[in-house]
Design a protein around this motif. Structure first.
Motif, PDB file in Angstrom:
ATOM      1  N   ARG A 157       0.751  -1.509   0.123  1.00  0.00           N
ATOM      2  CA  ARG A 157      -0.024  -0.246  -0.407  1.00  0.00           C
ATOM      3  C   ARG A 157       1.054   1.082   0.055  1.00  0.00           C
ATOM      4  O   ARG A 157       0.509   2.059  -0.738  1.00  0.00           O
ATOM      5  N   GLU A 168     -10.040   2.708  -4.309  1.00  0.00           N
ATOM      6  CA  GLU A 168     -10.878   1.436  -4.545  1.00  0.00           C
ATOM      7  C   GLU A 168      -9.522   0.602  -5.298  1.00  0.00           C
ATOM      8  O   GLU A 168      -9.170  -0.363  -5.727  1.00  0.00           O
ATOM      9  N   ASP A 171      -7.095  -0.558  -3.911  1.00  0.00           N
ATOM     10  CA  ASP A 171      -7.003  -1.926  -2.553  1.00  0.00           C
ATOM     11  C   ASP A 171      -7.033  -2.943  -3.990  1.00  0.00           C
ATOM     12  O   ASP A 171      -6.500  -4.418  -4.191  1.00  0.00           O
ATOM     13  N   ASP A 175      -4.192  -6.210  -3.409  1.00  0.00           N
ATOM     14  CA  ASP A 175      -5.591  -7.891  -3.823  1.00  0.00           C
ATOM     15  C   ASP A 175      -4.456  -8.968  -4.973  1.00  0.00           C
ATOM     16  O   ASP A 175      -4.194  -9.734  -5.042  1.00  0.00           O
TER      17      ASP A 175
END
Length: 246
Positions: A157, A168, A171, A175
Motif C-alpha cells: 500500500r 479502490e 485496494d 489484492d
C-alpha cells in the motif's frame, strides 16, 4: 564479452547473450487461471500503453523493449559492447554469465538507472529513464527493497501510493499483486516473519503494482531454497502469459 555465453530456452543454440521464451497468449485483462484480471500497461489510469495496442492478429504492434548499439565503459574496461535487441510483449528473457560479465550493468541501463556511453534504450516507445518509461516498467532489485516492520500489505500500500494509486484502485492492485505472487493470508504478517522465498515474492509483487508492460528482475531467486525458486519461476512464467515482457 569474453566469458559471457547464453543458451536459449529452446533447443537451438544462439550466439546472443539473451535467452527467451514466449508465454501463452491470453485475452487482455484475463489471467490464465481465470482469476483476478491483469492488464499490463494500464498503469495508474487504466489506459493501456501504446506498445500494447493489439494488431489485427491479436499481437502487439510494437516491441516493449528496444535496445540499439548499447555501450558502457568504466575507464579502460568495456562492460557492454554495442549490443542491440528487442523484446515483444509476452516474452521472457534471461541474462546468463559469470560475475563481472555485465549483466547488472545492462539491467541498470535498461531501467534508466545508468546512462550508456552510446546507444539507445526505449521502453514502450519512450526513452529509458524518462517518467513515461518508468511508468510502464516494474523494477525488482536484487536486494529486498521493503520495510521489515510493516506487513506485506502495508508495504504494498505504501509503495502503491508512491505510484499515485489510491482508493479502490489501490485496494484492487494490492489484492491482485498478493494473488499473483501466491502470498495469501501471509500478506497480513510482518515482513520480518517471512522466509527468504516469501520476501522475494513480495519484492516481485511490489514491481507489479503499476501494471507494467516490462518487468525487470535482478537475481529474483538468489538465496532461496529450491521449492521457493520453483514457485517464483512459475510466477514469472505466468507474467509472460499475461502479456508482460519479462
Amino acid at each position: 564479452m569474453e566469458g559471457f555465453q547464453a543458451f536459449p530456452l529452446s533447443r537451438d543454440r544462439s550466439s546472443t547473450w539473451l535467452v527467451g521464451r514466449h508465454g501463452t497468449s491470453s485475452s487482455a485483462g484475463t489471467s490464465p487461471s481465470g482469476k483476478r484480471s491483469f492488464d499490463p500497461g494500464s498503469g495508474t489510469t487504466g489506459q493501456s500503453a501504446p506498445g500494447m495496442a493489439p494488431a489485427e492478429n491479436g499481437t502487439a504492434t510494437e516491441p516493449i523493449l528496444e535496445v540499439t548499439g548499447l555501450t558502457k565503459r568504466f575507464g579502460d574496461r568495456v562492460a557492454v559492447d554495442g549490443i542491440s535487441f528487442s523484446i515483444p510483449p509476452g516474452q521472457i528473457y534471461g541474462l546468463l554469465g559469470p560475475n563481472g560479465a555485465g549483466k547488472t550493468t545492462r539491467i541498470k541501463m535498461v531501467s534508466g538507472l545508468l546512462h550508456p556511453d552510446s546507444g539507445t534504450v526505449r521502453v514502450a516507445g519512450h526513452p529509458a529513464g524518462s517518467l513515461a518509461a518508468k511508468a510502464q516498467m516494474g523494477y525488482v532489485p536484487q536486494d529486498i527493497a521493503l520495510y521489515p516492520d510493516l506487513t506485506g500489505q502495508e508495504n504494498l500500500r505504501f509503495l502503491g501510493r508512491l505510484f499515485g494509486l489510491g482508493g479502490e484502485l489501490l485496494d484492487e492492485r494490492v489484492d491482485e499483486a498478493v494473488e499473483l505472487t501466491d502470498l495469501g493470508d501471509r500478506a497480513r504478517e510482518r515482513l520480518s516473519a517471512y522466509s527468504g522465498g516469501m520476501q522475494r515474492r513480495l519484492n516481485i509483487a511490489a514491481g507489479l503494482l503499476n501494471h507494467p508492460v516490462l518487468l525487470v528482475l535482478d537475481e529474483p531467486t538468489v538465496g532461496v531454497d529450491p521449492q521457493s525458486r520453483h514457485a517464483i519461476l512459475e510466477r514469472v512464467q505466468t507474467f509472460g502469459q499475461l502479456g508482460m515482457a519479462v
